[in-house]
Write a protein that holds these residues in place. Structure first.
Motif, PDB file in Angstrom:
ATOM      1  N   TYR A  19      35.793  43.157  75.714  1.00 36.80           N
ATOM      2  CA  TYR A  19      36.253  44.580  76.126  1.00 36.80           C
ATOM      3  C   TYR A  19      36.865  45.304  74.233  1.00 36.80           C
ATOM      4  CZ  TYR A  19      37.493  43.905  81.068  1.00 36.80           C
ATOM      5  OH  TYR A  19      37.149  43.274  82.091  1.00 36.80           O
ATOM      6  N   VAL A  20      36.609  46.632  73.953  1.00 30.59           N
ATOM      7  CA  VAL A  20      36.876  47.218  72.916  1.00 30.59           C
ATOM      8  C   VAL A  20      37.538  48.427  73.089  1.00 30.59           C
ATOM      9  CG1 VAL A  20      36.869  48.565  70.719  1.00 30.59           C
ATOM     10  CG2 VAL A  20      34.874  46.860  71.631  1.00 30.59           C
ATOM     11  N   TYR A  21      38.729  48.745  72.627  1.00 33.25           N
ATOM     12  CA  TYR A  21      39.905  50.286  73.616  1.00 33.25           C
ATOM     13  C   TYR A  21      39.881  51.054  71.651  1.00 33.25           C
ATOM     14  CZ  TYR A  21      40.945  47.169  77.585  1.00 33.25           C
ATOM     15  OH  TYR A  21      40.655  46.577  78.476  1.00 33.25           O
ATOM     16  N   ILE A  22      39.923  51.770  71.890  1.00 40.22           N
ATOM     17  CA  ILE A  22      40.156  52.865  70.911  1.00 40.22           C
ATOM     18  C   ILE A  22      41.328  53.984  70.309  1.00 40.22           C
ATOM     19  CG2 ILE A  22      38.770  54.346  69.189  1.00 40.22           C
ATOM     20  CD1 ILE A  22      35.753  52.573  70.077  1.00 40.22           C
ATOM     21  N   HIS A  30      38.182  53.004  62.490  1.00 42.94           N
ATOM     22  CA  HIS A  30      38.897  52.725  63.607  1.00 42.94           C
ATOM     23  C   HIS A  30      37.608  52.626  64.323  1.00 42.94           C
ATOM     24  CE1 HIS A  30      42.632  53.558  62.965  1.00 42.94           C
ATOM     25  NE2 HIS A  30      42.662  54.313  62.170  1.00 42.94           N
ATOM     26  N   ILE A  31      36.177  53.710  64.013  1.00 37.31           N
ATOM     27  CA  ILE A  31      35.148  53.362  64.927  1.00 37.31           C
ATOM     28  C   ILE A  31      34.364  52.638  63.925  1.00 37.31           C
ATOM     29  CG2 ILE A  31      35.668  54.739  66.649  1.00 37.31           C
ATOM     30  CD1 ILE A  31      33.648  56.637  65.190  1.00 37.31           C
ATOM     31  N   GLU A  71      32.623  46.089  76.625  1.00 39.81           N
ATOM     32  CA  GLU A  71      33.191  47.420  77.814  1.00 39.81           C
ATOM     33  C   GLU A  71      33.846  48.210  76.843  1.00 39.81           C
ATOM     34  OE1 GLU A  71      31.834  48.571  80.482  1.00 39.81           O
ATOM     35  OE2 GLU A  71      30.236  45.814  80.739  1.00 39.81           O
ATOM     36  N   VAL A  72      33.648  49.380  76.703  1.00 45.06           N
ATOM     37  CA  VAL A  72      34.216  50.165  75.284  1.00 45.06           C
ATOM     38  C   VAL A  72      34.976  51.219  75.883  1.00 45.06           C
ATOM     39  CG1 VAL A  72      33.756  51.423  73.305  1.00 45.06           C
ATOM     40  CG2 VAL A  72      32.308  49.684  73.981  1.00 45.06           C
ATOM     41  N   TYR A  73      36.005  51.641  75.389  1.00 49.66           N
ATOM     42  CA  TYR A  73      37.021  52.678  76.165  1.00 49.66           C
ATOM     43  C   TYR A  73      37.796  53.062  75.463  1.00 49.66           C
ATOM     44  CZ  TYR A  73      37.182  49.766  80.991  1.00 49.66           C
ATOM     45  OH  TYR A  73      36.479  48.920  81.802  1.00 49.66           O
ATOM     46  N   VAL A  74      36.867  55.018  75.491  1.00 47.95           N
ATOM     47  CA  VAL A  74      37.466  55.949  74.567  1.00 47.95           C
ATOM     48  C   VAL A  74      38.163  56.967  75.690  1.00 47.95           C
ATOM     49  CG1 VAL A  74      35.960  55.445  73.155  1.00 47.95           C
ATOM     50  CG2 VAL A  74      35.448  57.420  75.120  1.00 47.95           C
ATOM     51  N   SER A  75      39.707  57.504  74.766  1.00 45.80           N
ATOM     52  CA  SER A  75      39.879  58.603  75.161  1.00 45.80           C
ATOM     53  C   SER A  75      39.170  59.978  75.516  1.00 45.80           C
ATOM     54  CB  SER A  75      41.426  58.559  74.389  1.00 45.80           C
ATOM     55  OG  SER A  75      41.260  60.669  74.035  1.00 45.80           O
ATOM     56  N   GLN A  76      39.171  60.108  77.102  1.00 47.25           N
ATOM     57  CA  GLN A  76      38.441  61.842  77.528  1.00 47.25           C
ATOM     58  C   GLN A  76      38.766  62.644  76.278  1.00 47.25           C
ATOM     59  OE1 GLN A  76      36.798  62.335  80.830  1.00 47.25           O
ATOM     60  NE2 GLN A  76      35.437  63.841  79.101  1.00 47.25           N
ATOM     61  N   LEU A  77      40.148  62.929  75.768  1.00 49.11           N
ATOM     62  CA  LEU A  77      40.356  64.138  74.817  1.00 49.11           C
ATOM     63  C   LEU A  77      39.272  64.403  73.648  1.00 49.11           C
ATOM     64  CD1 LEU A  77      43.936  64.318  75.763  1.00 49.11           C
ATOM     65  CD2 LEU A  77      42.078  66.273  76.068  1.00 49.11           C
ATOM     66  N   GLU A  78      39.406  63.011  72.522  1.00 45.66           N
ATOM     67  CA  GLU A  78      38.906  61.983  71.859  1.00 45.66           C
ATOM     68  C   GLU A  78      37.153  62.721  71.831  1.00 45.66           C
ATOM     69  OE1 GLU A  78      40.880  61.865  69.563  1.00 45.66           O
ATOM     70  OE2 GLU A  78      39.916  61.222  67.540  1.00 45.66           O
ATOM     71  N   LYS A  79      36.517  62.588  72.756  1.00 42.91           N
ATOM     72  CA  LYS A  79      35.354  62.555  72.320  1.00 42.91           C
ATOM     73  C   LYS A  79      34.731  64.258  73.524  1.00 42.91           C
ATOM     74  CE  LYS A  79      31.489  60.504  76.272  1.00 42.91           C
ATOM     75  NZ  LYS A  79      30.862  61.589  77.165  1.00 42.91           N
ATOM     76  N   HIS A 114      44.653  61.199  70.204  1.00 42.58           N
ATOM     77  CA  HIS A 114      45.230  59.837  69.457  1.00 42.58           C
ATOM     78  C   HIS A 114      46.013  59.174  70.690  1.00 42.58           C
ATOM     79  CE1 HIS A 114      48.213  57.657  67.203  1.00 42.58           C
ATOM     80  NE2 HIS A 114      46.758  56.945  66.941  1.00 42.58           N
ATOM     81  N   THR A 115      44.934  57.946  71.325  1.00 42.37           N
ATOM     82  CA  THR A 115      46.502  56.785  71.892  1.00 42.37           C
ATOM     83  C   THR A 115      46.774  55.207  71.546  1.00 42.37           C
ATOM     84  OG1 THR A 115      43.991  57.297  72.941  1.00 42.37           O
ATOM     85  CG2 THR A 115      45.781  55.449  74.017  1.00 42.37           C
TER      86      THR A 115
END
Ligand code: ZN
Length: 274
Positions: free
Chosen positions: A130-133, A140-141, A157-165, A211-212
């Motif tokens: 997993y990669v959590y961003i 960072h990316i 499997e990569v996880y990103v914040s909806q707001l950032e996306k 930002h998370t």
């Protein structure tokens, strides 16, 4: 004042060193004014181990100028005329046989050392589950793609914040390429969601729109909540120039530092001094 600041930081570091062990001389120094920081390259918690992976090759310091108008009396209080120590860092958690990477550093093209650091602990990019961003800035990316533009973590499997996306950063060149390469391996989360291996996502917006901060057990990974510990621990009201929404960034910084204090968490971050 200088001595006071240093003693607060030293107490915080010492408290971090104690890490739950019963050591009366250290625990006496723990009070509501101290925050514990990760102070080791590797530390085992209840059920998992975290590794601090330094991505920057050369030493890094931040000048006061990066923090807006820092008054002379506060510069003297901090007393680091040559700049405040910093780093570019990523973290790896091993939990139940899974390898979770938090951010990916600058990338090899920009001299990032992440892959070497992973190799040093016996992990190849294919081993990352997993990669959590935390957010979509280049430090960072940048490490998500290799020098040819192909994905680095081929099984992750990569996880990103909806707001950032959904923000402008999600439409930036690096993010768009990352989305292209990782395709349906990318998943979005909302704040408060729990990710695999029981990692909680916490709202820390301000530095960027999504930002998370991530929490697993007693460990809190604060991303870019602080860029210069020496200044922003005693004075969380100071923002870095890179903080997109300064008002929200300062509010998140104060709220999350207080949360760490109240819950006795051990804090690590992507720009804290290694
Ligand atoms: Zn950063």
């Amino acid at each position: 004042m200088h001595t006071k600041v240093l003693s607060v930081i030293a107490a915080a570091m010492l408290a971090g060193c104690a890490g739950g062990q019963s050591n009366s001389s250290v625990s006496e120094q723990q009070n509501s004014d101290t925050i514990k920081f990760l102070d080791a390259k590797e530390k085992t918690f209840d059920g998992f181990t975290v590794y601090w992976l330094k991505d920057n090759a050369a030493d890094r310091t931040f000048p006061y100028d990066l923090f807006g108008e820092v008054p002379e009396n506060i510069r003297q209080e901090v007393n680091m005329p040559d700049g405040m120590p910093s780093s570019i860092s990523a973290y790896l958690i091993k939990s139940n046989g899974k390898n979770i990477l938090f951010d990916s550093g600058l990338g090899q093209k920009a001299g990032g050392q992440l892959l070497n650091q992973l190799q040093n602990i016996g992990i190849t990019p294919e081993n990352i589950d997993y990669v959590y961003i935390t957010h979509f800035h280049g430090d960072h990316i940048g490490g998500m793609l290799d020098t040819t533009g192909a994905k680095v973590f081929t099984n992750a499997e990569v996880y990103v914040s909806q707001l950032e996306k959904d923000s402008d950063l999600g439409k930036g060149e690096q993010a768009v390429k990352m989305f292209e390469q990782y395709g349906d391996k990318i998943h979005v989360f909302n704040f408060g969601d729990k990710l695999p291996e029981d990692v909680l996502t916490i709202d820390a917006v301000g530095h960027t729109p999504g930002h998370t901060v991530f929490q697993k057990g007693n460990l809190l990974i604060i991303g870019d909540l602080m860029h210069a510990l020496a200044l922003q621990l005693p004075h969380p009201e100071f923002n870095a120039n890179f903080d997109g929404d300064k008002e929200k960034a300062a509010a998140s910084r104060k709220r999350i530092l207080e949360y760490a204090k109240q819950n006795n968490l051990i804090v690590c971050g992507m720009h804290l001094p290694y």
